[in-house]
Design an enzyme around this catalytic site. Structure first.
Site, mmCIF file in Angstrom:
data_model
loop_
_atom_site.group_PDB
_atom_site.id
_atom_site.type_symbol
_atom_site.label_atom_id
_atom_site.label_comp_id
_atom_site.label_asym_id
_atom_site.label_seq_id
_atom_site.Cartn_x
_atom_site.Cartn_y
_atom_site.Cartn_z
ATOM 1 N N GLY A 172 -4.342 -4.708 -5.103
ATOM 2 C CA GLY A 172 -5.444 -3.996 -5.756
ATOM 3 C C GLY A 172 -5.190 -2.520 -5.806
ATOM 4 O O GLY A 172 -4.614 -1.962 -4.880
ATOM 5 N N HIS A 173 -5.538 -1.901 -6.918
ATOM 6 C CA HIS A 173 -5.508 -0.450 -6.934
ATOM 7 C C HIS A 173 -6.628 0.122 -7.773
ATOM 8 O O HIS A 173 -7.167 -0.535 -8.657
ATOM 9 C CB HIS A 173 -4.133 0.099 -7.327
ATOM 10 C CG HIS A 173 -3.587 -0.467 -8.591
ATOM 11 N ND1 HIS A 173 -2.515 -1.324 -8.613
ATOM 12 C CD2 HIS A 173 -3.972 -0.303 -9.864
ATOM 13 C CE1 HIS A 173 -2.273 -1.664 -9.854
ATOM 14 N NE2 HIS A 173 -3.139 -1.063 -10.638
ATOM 15 N N ASP A 182 0.818 -1.222 0.000
ATOM 16 C CA ASP A 182 0.000 0.000 0.000
ATOM 17 C C ASP A 182 0.847 1.266 0.000
ATOM 18 O O ASP A 182 0.454 2.283 0.565
ATOM 19 C CB ASP A 182 -0.975 0.026 1.200
ATOM 20 C CG ASP A 182 -1.813 -1.226 1.273
ATOM 21 O OD1 ASP A 182 -2.284 -1.666 0.214
ATOM 22 O OD2 ASP A 182 -1.979 -1.765 2.379
ATOM 23 N N GLN A 229 2.333 -5.954 -3.078
ATOM 24 C CA GLN A 229 2.676 -5.972 -1.645
ATOM 25 C C GLN A 229 3.989 -5.207 -1.405
ATOM 26 O O GLN A 229 4.293 -4.299 -2.158
ATOM 27 C CB GLN A 229 2.729 -7.407 -1.099
ATOM 28 C CG GLN A 229 1.362 -8.086 -1.023
ATOM 29 C CD GLN A 229 0.982 -8.813 -2.292
ATOM 30 O OE1 GLN A 229 1.794 -9.478 -2.917
ATOM 31 N NE2 GLN A 229 -0.258 -8.700 -2.714
ATOM 32 N N LYS A 255 2.099 2.124 -5.072
ATOM 33 C CA LYS A 255 2.775 1.601 -6.276
ATOM 34 C C LYS A 255 1.918 1.812 -7.514
ATOM 35 O O LYS A 255 2.426 2.131 -8.577
ATOM 36 C CB LYS A 255 3.051 0.092 -6.121
ATOM 37 C CG LYS A 255 4.091 -0.244 -5.101
ATOM 38 C CD LYS A 255 4.319 -1.743 -5.015
ATOM 39 C CE LYS A 255 3.127 -2.506 -4.493
ATOM 40 N NZ LYS A 255 2.748 -2.226 -3.099
HETATM 41 P P1 IMP Z 1 -2.409 -12.834 2.072
HETATM 42 O O1 IMP Z 1 -1.504 -12.276 1.031
HETATM 43 O O2 IMP Z 1 -3.877 -12.650 1.734
HETATM 44 O O3 IMP Z 1 -2.084 -14.243 2.452
HETATM 45 O O4 IMP Z 1 -2.204 -11.967 3.408
HETATM 46 C C1 IMP Z 1 -1.006 -12.049 4.184
HETATM 47 C C2 IMP Z 1 -0.631 -10.685 4.761
HETATM 48 O O5 IMP Z 1 -0.251 -9.813 3.684
HETATM 49 C C3 IMP Z 1 -1.780 -9.970 5.489
HETATM 50 O O6 IMP Z 1 -1.223 -9.225 6.564
HETATM 51 C C4 IMP Z 1 -2.336 -9.033 4.437
HETATM 52 O O7 IMP Z 1 -2.987 -7.924 5.020
HETATM 53 C C5 IMP Z 1 -1.049 -8.629 3.710
HETATM 54 N N1 IMP Z 1 -1.277 -8.209 2.328
HETATM 55 C C6 IMP Z 1 -1.514 -8.977 1.247
HETATM 56 N N2 IMP Z 1 -1.665 -8.251 0.152
HETATM 57 C C7 IMP Z 1 -1.489 -6.975 0.503
HETATM 58 C C8 IMP Z 1 -1.477 -5.744 -0.219
HETATM 59 O O8 IMP Z 1 -1.649 -5.684 -1.443
HETATM 60 N N3 IMP Z 1 -1.246 -4.624 0.523
HETATM 61 C C9 IMP Z 1 -1.017 -4.675 1.851
HETATM 62 N N4 IMP Z 1 -1.012 -5.795 2.569
HETATM 63 C C10 IMP Z 1 -1.239 -6.939 1.901
#
Ligand code: IMP
Length: 431
Positions: free
Chosen positions: A40-41, A13, A225, A16
């Site tokens: 997501g954006h 977040d 991420q 990007k």
């Molecule tokens: P997962 O990717 O759904 O397995 O989530 C694992 C961790 O990564 C969690 O703390 C999510 O909130 C974080 N996370 C996954 N994708 C994003 C993103 O695009 N932005 C911020 N945090 C993310």
């Protein structure tokens, strides 16, 4: 520079999407290489709002090629939904404009059920995943029982793989997570149907990239991420399940390390984190609330309020080292207007000892106390500034401090959500 990787330097977040969108203007090919629809954006194009989780924003430019690499995990329902939504709003997505790797792994219904079931079972110790089935899908990939996009195009192979794996998943769902088992026929038929629709988009992405390089195309690798969510280098186990660092672009898209010319790290002017896990500079006071409100810090995938805190120099230096950053883009600098003084974390203290790096032991991480330096803040609204020289002195000093501490230059500064609310000191593609 012909091949640029864009990565998040914190916990995701960082903004990007906006920087990628800006650099897309100069790119011919845009590639996703890890993650899935946990990212997501929001993009505003021709006055219409689009939320993209899988397809790169290059899709709005018909002359550009958008690739989804083998390192991405794909929920076909989400991908087809994005294609349908774009087309319904007049954005054409023909094969060739978008390609998907035959080697990318598919997120299956049991991955989502397991993601939810496990989080519910964990209760207070949950990771706070996005619930999209990302972790369970990568697990199956590594365990060599995953189903790939290309498998959908071979009915017999798909059937055999699904039969074998579903037996095990249903046992786990029923006996361990106390959930309803899933129906084979339903999954089989719906996935085959989706496979037929996806078929024209399926290709060898590595080969496409080689062809693009041979014709001198400019390639933008779009990371999802952030560095601290990397499965190897992040705050494990509170991480996502892929390699979010720049090196991931190589194995996640099928190019060698010598392909990459430049790595741009996106760094928010403060820090946010969504979901559980350590966050040393987190603020629980009105300053954190100020950042959340002014910065609109609510997740674009799940809508969850983001945790907010001061800029963490330790995290920044880790990002420089782990990604081999060439330069930084500082985002959301306008959000800090009105905070005085500003604090920046320069090191940690753990059990009375000074640390310059993130401890690997999660129990030690929980005992980390940030050591802060104070810097003067500024009151002015900087959202209309377009040249570095026109920024208030304190803002320039904040940026210079970041450059000095990180040891890499700041090439871009974002002062608002719109594309033109950006100060471009150097455009990486024009370097
Ligand atoms: P997962 O990717 O759904 O397995 O989530 C694992 C961790 O990564 C969690 O703390 C999510 O909130 C974080 N996370 C996954 N994708 C994003 C993103 O695009 N932005 C911020 N945090 C993310």
């Amino acid at each position: 520079m012909a091949c640029i990787v864009v990565v998040g330097t914190q916990w995701g977040d960082e903004g990007k999407g906006k920087i990628v969108d800006l650099l897309t203007a100069d790119a011919d090919v845009i590639v996703r290489f890890q993650g899935g629809n946990n990212a997501g954006h929001t993009i505003v194009f021709d006055g219409q709002k689009f939320i993209l989780h899988l397809i790169p924003s290059g899709i709005f430019h018909p002359e550009k090629t958008c690739l989804i690499g083998n390192g991405v995990v794909i929920d076909p329902q989400v991908l087809l939904g994005e294609i349908d939504n774009l087309e319904a709003k007049g954005v054409s997505v023909p094969p060739g404009h978008l390609y998907v790797s035959e080697r990318a792994h598919l997120i299956m219904p049991y991955h989502k059920a397991i993601d939810h079931g496990r989080e519910a079972k964990k209760g207070k110790t949950k990771i706070g995943t996005t619930g999209r089935g990302i972790g369970p899908c990568y697990e199956d990939k590594i365990a060599r029982r995953g189903i790939k996009v290309g498998d959908l195009l071979d009915e017999e192979l798909f059937k055999a793989k699904l039969e074998e794996v579903l037996e095990e998943k249903n046992f786990y769902l029923r006996e361990y997570l106390g959930q309803e088992p899933l129906d084979f026929q339903e999954i089989y038929e719906s996935y085959l149907e989706m496979g037929k629709r996806l078929a024209p988009y399926v290709t060898n992405v590595s080969l496409e990239l080689e062809k693009a390089r041979n014709r001198g195309a400019k390639i933008l690798f779009e990371g999802a991420q952030g560095t601290q969510l990397d499965i190897d280098h992040g705050t494990y186990p509170f991480v996502t399940s892929s390699n979010t660092v720049a090196g991931g672009a190589c194995h996640g898209a099928g190019v060698g390390p010598t392909t990459i010319d430049f790595v741009l790290g996106i760094c928010k002017a403060y820090t946010t984190r969504v979901g559980g896990g350590p966050f040393p500079t987190e603020l629980f006071d009105e300053t954190g609330e100020y950042m959340r409100e002014r910065g609109g810090e609510f997740g674009s995938t799940t809508g969850r309020p983001r945790r907010c805190g001061w800029l963490d120099g330790v995290v920044l230096r880790e990002a420089v080292r782990l990604n081999g950053l060439s330069a930084l883009a500082i985002t959301k600098l306008d959000v800090l207007s009105g905070l005085n003084p500003l604090k920046v974390c320069v090191a940690y203290r753990v059990d009375g000892e000074r640390r310059e790096t993130f401890p690997a032991n999660i129990r030690e991480v929980e005992r980390v106390e940030p050591i802060y330096e104070e810097l003067p803040g500024w009151e002015e609204d900087i959202s209309q500034v377009r040249r570095f020289e026109d920024l208030p002195q304190a803002t320039k000093d904040y940026l210079r401090w970041i450059e000095d501490f990180a040891g890499v230059p700041v090439d871009l500064v974002s002062v608002g959500p719109a594309r033109d609310q950006t100060i471009v000191l150097r455009n990486p593609f024009q370097r």
